[in-house]
Design an enzyme around this catalytic site. Structure first.
Site, PDB file in Angstrom:
ATOM      1  CG  ASP A   1      -0.174  -0.135   2.546  1.00  0.00           C
ATOM      2  OD1 ASP A   1       1.024  -0.505   2.547  1.00  0.00           O
ATOM      3  OD2 ASP A   1      -0.781   0.161   3.600  1.00  0.00           O
TER       4      ASP A   1
ATOM      5  CG  ASP B   1       4.441   0.427   1.550  1.00  0.00           C
ATOM      6  OD1 ASP B   1       3.876  -0.659   1.664  1.00  0.00           O
ATOM      7  OD2 ASP B   1       4.243   1.391   2.316  1.00  0.00           O
TER       8      ASP B   1
ATOM      9  CG  ASN C   1       0.622   3.066   4.342  1.00  0.00           C
ATOM     10  OD1 ASN C   1       0.450   2.919   5.541  1.00  0.00           O
ATOM     11  ND2 ASN C   1       1.610   2.480   3.684  1.00  0.00           N
TER      12      ASN C   1
ATOM     13  CB  THR D   1       5.114  -4.066   2.697  1.00  0.00           C
ATOM     14  OG1 THR D   1       4.758  -3.583   1.396  1.00  0.00           O
ATOM     15  CG2 THR D   1       6.366  -4.923   2.600  1.00  0.00           C
TER      16      THR D   1
ATOM     17  CG  PHE E   1      -1.735   1.029   9.602  1.00  0.00           C
ATOM     18  CD1 PHE E   1      -2.837   1.831   9.854  1.00  0.00           C
ATOM     19  CD2 PHE E   1      -1.491   0.622   8.301  1.00  0.00           C
ATOM     20  CE1 PHE E   1      -3.679   2.236   8.826  1.00  0.00           C
ATOM     21  CE2 PHE E   1      -2.324   1.023   7.257  1.00  0.00           C
ATOM     22  CZ  PHE E   1      -3.424   1.830   7.524  1.00  0.00           C
ATOM     23  CG  ASN E   2       0.776  -3.026   7.379  1.00  0.00           C
ATOM     24  OD1 ASN E   2       0.219  -2.041   6.918  1.00  0.00           O
ATOM     25  ND2 ASN E   2       2.056  -3.298   7.167  1.00  0.00           N
TER      26      ASN E   2
ATOM     27  CG  HIS F   1       7.958   0.147   9.862  1.00  0.00           C
ATOM     28  ND1 HIS F   1       8.162  -0.269  11.159  1.00  0.00           N
ATOM     29  CD2 HIS F   1       7.545   1.445   9.939  1.00  0.00           C
ATOM     30  CE1 HIS F   1       7.887   0.724  11.988  1.00  0.00           C
ATOM     31  NE2 HIS F   1       7.510   1.776  11.267  1.00  0.00           N
ATOM     32  CG  ASP F   2       6.570  -1.424   4.479  1.00  0.00           C
ATOM     33  OD1 ASP F   2       6.228  -2.119   5.455  1.00  0.00           O
ATOM     34  OD2 ASP F   2       5.833  -0.572   3.966  1.00  0.00           O
TER      35      ASP F   2
END
Length: 316
Positions: free
Chosen positions: A13, A18, A43, A130, A171-172, A245-246
């Protein structure tokens, strides 16, 4: 002995981290054969995540040539949609002078593309989602036969500890907990790269400066995106930079030795309330439930960033 590049489907997203993650994968042809980009709500809305996927391919230049974008789910399976525009900006890619997509997205739905690709290459394809797991869950529900055919799923999501969208939920996971539950119960080899690991991998000012100093367009855009991200993290967490993160999920697929892993049973909280979307990780085996995931519990962030820097430096 040289290993053949790992066939990857990148699902997400985008979203600024990402974007860095997908550029990392596209810049690593000796490690990854990027088969397609599939987009999902998260996102920002699906229309923007899909456009952003095309922007990322344009940024990658020759490295993105021939890779196609397949839009997927525009909403979660059951819960109301949430976004993270406050973190990623209204567009999802808050940088100036970005190129536009060079081709329109494909008509085929992302879930159907996942099914078709996995069936065509049984035991070969790694999925690297992701974002929310809606597309992957839809594929598994529409075609349960693909579960044993997937080489591995490497998901950026969840946490063994705290959340970031709520005190309990990352969040994900919160954005589609029912989809996450389907994926974690599917019996597919699964790696979870959660906040407990990714919050230890920060794009500090010196690392952002190193990306900018690469002197290429991709490095400059990554630096601009991560500068925006750093402002959010400073205001929200008092941290000196945003978490990668991603990109760390891409590393988990291609360079798993950069992380430390622990097998454990992970359950997803799907009941409404304060714990909705929590990834309940049995760190100590107290439930005696079978392990259904390899969970990242540490990262060698210096070595990871050196690798990221070298790969982004290859792009235009």
């Amino acid at each position: 002995m040289t290993r053949a590049p790992l066939p990857l489907l990148l699902d997400g997203d985008p979203g600024l981290d990402d974007a860095v993650a997908w550029l990392l994968a596209l810049a690593s042809p000796e490690d990854a054969e990027v088969l397609a980009l599939t987009t999902v709500h998260g996102n920002v809305g699906l229309d923007r995540t899909t456009r952003n996927a095309g922007v990322i391919l344009a940024l990658a230049g020759e490295a993105g040539a021939g890779v196609r974008v397949y839009p997927g789910a525009d909403r979660p399976l059951l819960v109301p949609a949430v976004t993270a525009a406050a973190v990623h900006g209204d567009s999802g890619l808050p940088a100036a002078g970005l190129p536009g997509p060079t081709r329109p997205p494909e008509a085929e739905h992302a879930a159907l593309l996942i099914i078709r690709t996995v069936r065509a290459r049984p035991g070969e394809v790694t999925l690297v989602p992701t974002g929310p797991l809606t597309n992957v869950a839809l594929a598994l529900r529409l075609a349960p036969d693909i579960a044993p055919l997937i080489r591995e799923i490497v998901w950026m999501g969840g946490s063994t500890t705290q959340g970031n969208r709520t005190p309990a939920a990352e969040f994900n996971a919160l954005a589609d907990p029912h989809a996450a539950q389907i994926v974690f119960e599917a019996g597919v080899p699964l790696k979870m790269v959660g906040l407990n690991a990714t919050m230890g991998c920060i794009a500090t000012p010196d690392r952002v400066a190193a990306l900018r100093a690469l002197g290429n367009r991709a490095g400059a855009v990554c630096a601009e995106l991560l500068t925006f991200y750093a402002g959010v993290y400073q205001r929200r967490y008092g941290m000196n930079g945003g978490a990668l993160h991603d990109p760390l999920a891409v590393a988990a697929a291609l360079r798993p030795e950069l992380l430390d892993w622990q097998a454990m049973n992970v359950q997803i909280e799907t009941q409404e309330g304060r714990n909705l979307g929590r990834t309940v990780c049995d760190l100590y085996g107290v439930t005696e439930g079978p392990a259904n995931a390899q969970v990242a519990v540490g990262v060698r962030d210096g070595a990871f960033f050196d690798w990221l820097l070298e790969r982004i430096g290859r792009l235009e």
